[in-house]
Design an enzyme around this catalytic site. Structure first.
Site, PDB file in Angstrom:
ATOM      1  N   HIS A   8       0.813  -1.209   0.000  1.00  0.00           N
ATOM      2  CA  HIS A   8       0.000   0.000   0.000  1.00  0.00           C
ATOM      3  C   HIS A   8       0.852   1.265   0.000  1.00  0.00           C
ATOM      4  O   HIS A   8       2.046   1.245   0.296  1.00  0.00           O
ATOM      5  CB  HIS A   8      -0.912   0.015   1.237  1.00  0.00           C
ATOM      6  CG  HIS A   8      -0.132   0.002   2.518  1.00  0.00           C
ATOM      7  ND1 HIS A   8       0.437   1.134   3.052  1.00  0.00           N
ATOM      8  CD2 HIS A   8       0.201  -1.012   3.347  1.00  0.00           C
ATOM      9  CE1 HIS A   8       1.085   0.822   4.159  1.00  0.00           C
ATOM     10  NE2 HIS A   8       0.964  -0.480   4.363  1.00  0.00           N
ATOM     11  N   GLU A  82      -2.331  -7.031   7.030  1.00  0.00           N
ATOM     12  CA  GLU A  82      -1.010  -7.022   7.639  1.00  0.00           C
ATOM     13  C   GLU A  82      -0.932  -8.017   8.802  1.00  0.00           C
ATOM     14  O   GLU A  82      -1.940  -8.353   9.428  1.00  0.00           O
ATOM     15  CB  GLU A  82      -0.664  -5.612   8.138  1.00  0.00           C
ATOM     16  CG  GLU A  82       0.734  -5.456   8.731  1.00  0.00           C
ATOM     17  CD  GLU A  82       1.857  -5.805   7.764  1.00  0.00           C
ATOM     18  OE1 GLU A  82       1.979  -7.007   7.428  1.00  0.00           O
ATOM     19  OE2 GLU A  82       2.612  -4.893   7.375  1.00  0.00           O
TER      20      GLU A  82
END
Length: 225
Positions: A8, A82
């Protein structure tokens, strides 16, 4: 299948060097939006047929320009979020980052029973990422892009790509919107082709990942906080 893993764009927590892993998480900085806007051009030569994002806001924002350019509807999957920091959440000191990254790359080496303090173990983390990759492979798409996260991508690639040594992945950064390209399948295995645009067969230090947060930094980088 060609698998494109994209970290990201930059977030405020990346700039502050914090282990910010909880859902929904922060949005992007101005630079992060610029990085996201550059992805369609960076991936212009890739025939992407499916696009996946995690459950964290920052992956949705990062994927949005690419989705719009290709006319794709991102598939949201929790499995590629994550690595949960557990008790280390929102910490940024060197010791906390060291524990986080050494635990993650220990999983890549097969130490799956070890648990992140207050968080997941390796079986859970690798298993959920594997499941999303297997789902994507089952679609018969030739090329799939996934917008995920620094530690999750680095650990999974180190564990699953036959030509990536764990220690090499641990010591090489993955910057915001950094891209790792692989080819293979869940049954036949994976080979990493490029890491941030550089051939994996020619391993070079990809830098310190300045202001891209601890999850993208080398394990032994003294500035990793």
């Amino acid at each position: 299948m060609r698998l494109i893993l994209i970290r990201h764009g930059q977030t405020p927590s990346n700039v502050a060097h914090l282990l910010d892993t909880a859902v929904p998480g922060p949005g992007l900085t101005e630079l992060g939006h610029e990085q996201a806007a550059a992805l369609p051009a960076a991936l212009a030569d890739e025939d992407i047929e499916a696009l996946y994002v995690s459950t964290l806001v920052r992956t949705h924002l990062t994927a949005a320009p690419l989705a719009a350019a290709r006319g794709l509807e991102p598939v949201v999957r929790d499995g590629i979020r994550e690595v949960a920091a557990g008790d280390l959440e929102m910490l940024g000191d060197n010791e906390s980052v060291r524990i986080y990254l050494t635990t993650v790359f220990g999983w890549s080496k097969g130490e799956l029973d070890v648990r992140m303090p207050g968080g997941e173990d390796g079986h859970e983390t690798m298993g959920r990422f594997d499941a999303v990759v297997a789902e994507a492979a089952g679609t018969d798409a030739g090329t799939v892009a996934m917008v995920s996260h620094g530690a999750a991508i680095r650990a999974w690639v180190a564990a699953r790509a036959d030509n990536v040594e764990v220690d090499w992945a641990a010591e090489n950064a993955l910057s915001n919107t950094g891209i790792v390209v692989l080819e293979g399948s869940p049954t036949d295995g994976w080979k990493a082709l490029t890491w941030e645009g550089k051939a994996v067969e020619l391993p070079e230090d990809t830098g310190t990942g300045a202001d891209s947060g601890p999850a993208g930094r080398p394990v032994h980088d003294p500035t990793s906080r």
